[in-house]
Design an enzyme around this catalytic site. Structure first.
Site, short mmCIF file in Angstrom:
data_model
loop_
_atom_site.label_atom_id
_atom_site.label_comp_id
_atom_site.label_asym_id
_atom_site.label_seq_id
_atom_site.Cartn_x
_atom_site.Cartn_y
_atom_site.Cartn_z
N CYS A 18 22.13 49.07 48.53
CA CYS A 18 22.60 49.65 46.45
C CYS A 18 23.21 50.01 46.49
O CYS A 18 23.98 51.27 47.43
CB CYS A 18 21.21 50.17 45.96
SG CYS A 18 20.93 52.77 46.03
N CYS A 21 23.67 53.61 47.56
CA CYS A 21 23.79 53.60 48.97
C CYS A 21 25.65 53.93 49.38
O CYS A 21 26.73 55.05 50.68
CB CYS A 21 23.80 52.93 49.77
SG CYS A 21 21.97 52.82 49.58
N ASP A 443 46.09 26.51 41.68
CA ASP A 443 47.01 26.15 42.86
C ASP A 443 47.59 24.61 42.16
O ASP A 443 46.60 24.31 41.68
CB ASP A 443 46.25 26.52 43.84
CG ASP A 443 46.47 25.00 44.97
OD1 ASP A 443 48.22 25.33 45.74
OD2 ASP A 443 46.03 24.36 45.62
#
Length: 751
Positions: A18, A21, A443
């Site tokens: 998760c 962590c 772009d």
């Protein structure tokens, strides 16, 4: 790796479950003297800047002491054994999760059904429930138990902790009730009281809660892992664009085919028509048209002659070239672009999921509340069974099933609906940016325009038939491999249906083509080709040519039998839907910016056609400049979305707060983007942002109600006003509510 006073090291981190962590690893690394670290949960990488006295092994040791694994990743090279091993490792992890999920679902469904439907409770149903639930809680739920144990060793608690404690407590109490209580009695029916009776509770089973929670949370974890597996695909897609082999020319004209990796600076190599240029270099022999659109964004092929520079991975669309290598390996433009994509991805802040942030505080509070409930009931003489039952009720009702489902269910429904509309959302962390976005960078080539050269205009001299011009010019150009020639030939074929075959054909390098068609001596090419044969364009055609070139279009002259007859306009055509798409993006509060490698005249012409303010046009930019443009806009306080389709857009897509890749574009762009527009229709960009915002709103409402349910129900459970069975039912209802709320996304409609 040799360190310096300001060394940078990248580590591949393993074992994170998760976002908290990642935060814990980052915190531990940053506590080291001379170390600054950023840990990205999504890509499972740590980017560390450290002093000379701090070695890479010291960094790895710190991560391992925190309870996780770390290693230096192998350089991203296509088709290497290291990468194959890494991919195999990822596949093994995903396969293990899938096997656990399938096991949990298959076994948990009958357990839940028997517990909730009294008609299914036959004489020994409770023992069948135990038999089915045991593998779910132990084997299928092992990742949660392992993570909880690791967290506990380091004094931390996450959602894994609460899942492990809750399911273990429910399963453990059920074992007690079956073997030492009254729940194992043949013919026992599941008791269902609203409150906990003092001194009772040994007949209650909570196997359905233990198995159901495990299955639900595993489903969310599996879908999360599947999306994360593609974290490094953008780099592989970039590197796969390069040529694999090269024909090196030795003294005396001897040719030798070698792997590109063996090419050295100064080597001369041959590039035949249709082949990719192996590496960056300088043309020493020959002339040709080089299609660089995939790397530079230039829609018009570039004519190269001796002395001109060429870039590796671009396509030789015309004649034979001999190139001298000037940059190889990690120094090439393609390799630098790969590094840009990697740096942009790693530079993104790790998305801290709201559920994990809540769990960081919520989990210890719940565990403390459960222990407090146990002590309070024991202290009031209620009996061990009643006290433990109340504590179990607290843990069960607090099991974050709804919290765990809040994100994956909304994401699954939202992405499923998006797929039907041609929109792919990569993961929940993508959605965080959509609500803040205020600028959309587009772009030009392949996004606003088709990305292909097309015949846009035919201007004839007085007395000349347009069909005759197309018939003769198209026939001659049909024999050429040049992209501009193909545009003319395709346009002629579309209007006429068929073309004659030239009786004679010759390519005039750098100028055009000449030949005989139906007895006519035909010239098609630059105006200089006509001048070579002492021909001039009439004034009317000259004016047409000047007007077209001022709009950024490529102009081709056509002559036959010694007389200039017409000029043809060729350019990258604007998509029919682009103007409507720009209007929709403005309606969402976004400011459109046109970004392109083409020249300013071409860019401003396209901007006027689609309704973009000329002041929002940024032209003549190289790939690294596109990243700089996005960074500059972000530095101005803007939240930037980027829409692109080419390799040259990949790094900018990764750098942007929200990257939208056209699905008709390259794999590199698609993998670097956060959202993929499968249809290749720019209108899908507006739909994608709307859907992403709606999905994010659903996730947030799910999390709010799931958390609010826990806040409201926990005091009732602690006070003994909720039987654990009722707590399990309430927990299940909260999950049903979250799923039902998520299913509302199926009604989303494209504008």
């Amino acid at each position: 790796m040799t360190t310096t006073a300001a060394a940078e090291t990248e580590l591949a981190i393993g074992g994170m479950t998760c976002a908290s962590c990642a935060a814990r690893i980052e915190k531990k690394l940053n506590r080291m003297d001379g170390v600054t670290a950023t840990v990205n949960y999504a890509t499972e990488k740590a980017k560390v800047t450290h002093a000379a006295e701090v070695s890479v092994q010291d960094l790895i040791a710190t991560v391992e002491k925190t309870g996780y694994t770390a290693r230096e990743p192998a350089p991203p090279q296509p088709s290497t054994p290291d990468e194959g091993d890494a991919d195999e490792g990822d596949a093994d992890e995903l396969r293990s999760l899938r096997e656990r999920l399938v096991t949990a679902v298959v076994l948990a469904v009958p357990v839940v059904a028997m517990a909730m439907v009294p008609a299914l409770q036959f004489e020994y149903w409770q023992w069948l429930s135990l038999t089915l639930a045991a593998p779910v809680v132990t084997y299928a739920g092992w990742p949660f138990h392992k993570a909880a144990f690791t967290n506990a060793r380091h004094g931390a608690a996450t959602m894994d902790t609460l899942i492990s404690v809750g399911t273990t407590a429910a399963f453990g109490w059920s074992l007690w009730a079956l073997f030492l209580g009254t729940a194992g009695t043949p013919g026992m029916k599941h008791p269902f009281e609203l409150t906990i009776a003092r001194g009772e509770g040994t007949g209650n089973l909570y196997l359905e809660a233990a198995a159901g929670v495990t299955a639900f949370i595993l489903a969310g974890r599996y879908f999360e892992a599947r999306s994360k597996r593609k974290a490094g695909a953008a780099l592989r897609a970039l590197l796969e664009l390069g040529a694999k082999d090269v024909t090196v020319l030795h003294a005396g004209g001897r040719e030798q085919t070698l792997p590109v990796a063996d090419l050295k600076v100064g080597d001369r190599f041959l590039v035949r028509p249709g082949e990719k240029i192996a590496t960056d270099g300088t043309v020493v022999e020959g002339s040709s048209a080089v299609d660089a659109s995939m790397l530079t964004g230039e829609s018009v092929p570039v004519e190269v002659t001796p002395g001109d520079s060429v870039t590796g991975a671009t396509l030789n669309a015309g004649g034979r070239l001999v190139v001298e290598a000037t940059r190889v390996g990690a120094d090439t433009q393609l390799a630098r672009m790969a590094r840009l994509v990697e740096d942009a991805q790693n530079g993104k802040a790790a998305a801290q999921r709201l559920a994990d942030r809540i769990s960081a505080v919520f989990v210890p509070v719940v565990i403390a509340l459960a222990l407090g409930t146990l002590g309070f009931w024991l202290g009031n003489g209620a009996g061990t069974a009643a006290a433990f039952t109340a504590a179990v009720a607290v843990l069960i009702i607090a099991c974050p099933c709804a919290l765990g489902l809040a994100t994956p269910t909304a994401l699954l429904v939202g992405t499923g609906r998006g797929a039907q509309l041609g929109i792919l959302i990569k993961g929940p962390e993508v959605l965080e940016s959509t609500r803040r976005v205020d600028t959309v960078v587009l772009d030009k080539t392949g996004t606003v325009t088709t990305g292909r050269m097309a015949l846009l205009g035919v201007h004839t001299a007085p007395g000349t038939d347009e069909a005759e011009v197309l018939r003769l010019a198209g026939a001659l150009e049909h024999a050429s491999e040049h992209p501009v020639a193909r545009a003319v030939a395709d346009g002629a074929l579309e209007k006429l249906g068929s073309l004659p075959t030239p009786e004679d054909f010759a390519n005039v390098p750098g100028l055009g083509v000449q030949g005989i068609v139906d007895g006519h001596a035909v010239l098609v090419g630059r105006e200089r080709l006509l001048a070579k044969w002492a021909m001039e364009l009439p004034e009317e055609l000259r004016q047409r040519k000047a007007a077209a070139e001022s709009a950024g279009r490529t102009v081709i002259a056509v002559a036959w039998d010694g007389e200039a007859r017409a000029v043809l306009e060729v350019a990258d055509a604007v998509k029919d839907t682009s103007r409507e798409a720009i209007t929709r993006l403005r309606a969402l509060g976004l400011t459109p910016v046109l970004l392109t490698g083409d020249n300013r005249a071409v860019a401003e012409s396209v901007a006027r056609e689609v309704g973009i303010d000329p002041g929002q046009v940024i032209a003549e930019v190289l790939p690294q400049d596109k990243v700089d443009v996005v960074k500059r806009l972000q530095a101005q306080g803007r939240s930037v979305a980027m829409v692109g389709d080419g390799v040259n857009d990949a790094a900018a897509l990764a750098q942007a707060d929200l990257g939208l890749a056209m699905g008709t574009g390259t794999d590199a762009a698609i993998e670097a983007g956060d959202l993929t527009l499968v249809r290749g229709d720019l209108r899908a960009a507006a739909d994608a942002i709307r859907l992403a915002r709606r999905t994010l709103g659903t996730i947030r409402s799910n999390l709010f109600w799931a958390f609010a349910y826990n806040v409201a129900a926990l005091p009732l459970a602690a006070a003994g006003l909720l039987n654990p069975m009722l707590a399990g039912a309430a927990m299940a209802f909260s999950s049903v509510f979250v799923v039902g709320n998520s299913l509302r996304l199926r009604s989303f409609r494209a504008a």
